[in-house]
Write a protein that holds these residues in place. Sequence first.
Motif, PDB file in Angstrom:
ATOM      1  N   GLN A 137      -4.571   5.009   4.239  1.00 10.63           N
ATOM      2  CA  GLN A 137      -5.518   5.578   5.197  1.00 10.63           C
ATOM      3  C   GLN A 137      -6.407   4.477   5.761  1.00 10.63           C
ATOM      4  O   GLN A 137      -6.862   3.598   5.020  1.00 10.63           O
ATOM      5  N   PHE A 138      -6.656   4.548   7.082  1.00 14.64           N
ATOM      6  CA  PHE A 138      -7.483   3.569   7.782  1.00 14.64           C
ATOM      7  C   PHE A 138      -8.591   4.301   8.534  1.00 14.64           C
ATOM      8  O   PHE A 138      -8.372   5.405   9.038  1.00 14.64           O
ATOM      9  N   GLU A 157     -12.294   1.975  12.708  1.00 13.16           N
ATOM     10  CA  GLU A 157     -12.336   0.541  13.030  1.00 13.16           C
ATOM     11  C   GLU A 157     -11.050  -0.178  12.631  1.00 13.16           C
ATOM     12  O   GLU A 157     -10.894  -1.369  12.897  1.00 13.16           O
ATOM     13  N   GLY A 158     -10.160   0.518  11.953  1.00 15.42           N
ATOM     14  CA  GLY A 158      -8.900  -0.084  11.537  1.00 15.42           C
ATOM     15  C   GLY A 158      -8.938  -0.718  10.160  1.00 15.42           C
ATOM     16  O   GLY A 158      -8.007  -1.436   9.784  1.00 15.42           O
ATOM     17  N   ASP A 159      -9.986  -0.462   9.403  1.00 18.45           N
ATOM     18  CA  ASP A 159     -10.088  -0.986   8.036  1.00 18.45           C
ATOM     19  C   ASP A 159      -9.500   0.017   7.052  1.00 18.45           C
ATOM     20  O   ASP A 159      -9.641   1.236   7.245  1.00 18.45           O
ATOM     21  N   PRO A 160      -8.874  -0.468   5.989  1.00 16.24           N
ATOM     22  CA  PRO A 160      -8.404   0.461   4.958  1.00 16.24           C
ATOM     23  C   PRO A 160      -9.579   1.238   4.379  1.00 16.24           C
ATOM     24  O   PRO A 160     -10.656   0.671   4.148  1.00 16.24           O
ATOM     25  N   VAL A 161      -9.401   2.523   4.176  1.00 18.33           N
ATOM     26  CA  VAL A 161     -10.462   3.350   3.596  1.00 18.33           C
ATOM     27  C   VAL A 161     -10.710   2.933   2.148  1.00 18.33           C
ATOM     28  O   VAL A 161     -11.849   2.863   1.694  1.00 18.33           O
ATOM     29  N   ILE A 220       0.856  -1.182   0.000  1.00 20.87           N
ATOM     30  CA  ILE A 220       0.000   0.000   0.000  1.00 20.87           C
ATOM     31  C   ILE A 220       0.889   1.229   0.000  1.00 20.87           C
ATOM     32  O   ILE A 220       1.960   1.239   0.595  1.00 20.87           O
ATOM     33  N   GLY A 221       0.454   2.257  -0.698  1.00 18.28           N
ATOM     34  CA  GLY A 221       1.253   3.472  -0.780  1.00 18.28           C
ATOM     35  C   GLY A 221       0.397   4.705  -0.938  1.00 18.28           C
ATOM     36  O   GLY A 221      -0.796   4.626  -1.260  1.00 18.28           O
ATOM     37  N   GLY A 222       1.013   5.847  -0.706  1.00 19.18           N
ATOM     38  CA  GLY A 222       0.350   7.129  -0.885  1.00 19.18           C
ATOM     39  C   GLY A 222      -0.968   7.218  -0.131  1.00 19.18           C
ATOM     40  O   GLY A 222      -1.059   6.889   1.051  1.00 19.18           O
TER      41      GLY A 222
END
Length: 178
Positions: A146-147, A150-154, A140-142
């Motif tokens: 972002q999360f 709840e800790g999930d990737p946006v 993952i980059g750039g």
Amino acid sequence: MNIAILAGSNKQSSTSTKLCRYIARRLEERECEASLFDLYSRPVPLFSPDNRNPADVNLAALKETMLKADGIVLSTPDYHGSISGVLKNVIDHLGFDHFDGKVVLSVCSTGGAVGVSPLLQLQVMVRAVHGVNCPEWISIGGENRQFDAEGDPVSTHVQERTIRAIDYFLKLCRSLRS
């Protein structure tokens, strides 16, 4: 199935560690026992060939976790095109007993678009300790780092990519176990 996840960052709010937590939750949904070993909160001493097994509670716990693992996730931030020093230090402490014949999924978080160089370097190290590199990897980059709360990737793309890689990783782990 028991999966060891090594979060190889020494930054408290590391995105590579956040990704490890997300991976752990997805593994648990697939009825795996995910053991997350966060090297920020559980550092190990600097490796020295003169003292290959120093008395250290974190190192002992790490080695036990790795011996029990059926599969391994190695996660690193991209530091100047390479893996973190803390992850390299841990790999130096480990050996064939911890990796031999186990599938390893490599994961990276980078400030750029994709952290390919650290992932390639991890694959070389995994081969050197007789691990089996999963053909899938996660980078993952750039803005994809972002999360949510709840800790999930946006990014749904990151979520989908992570799920695909985890499913392939588990399929390979199961086939090598049988």
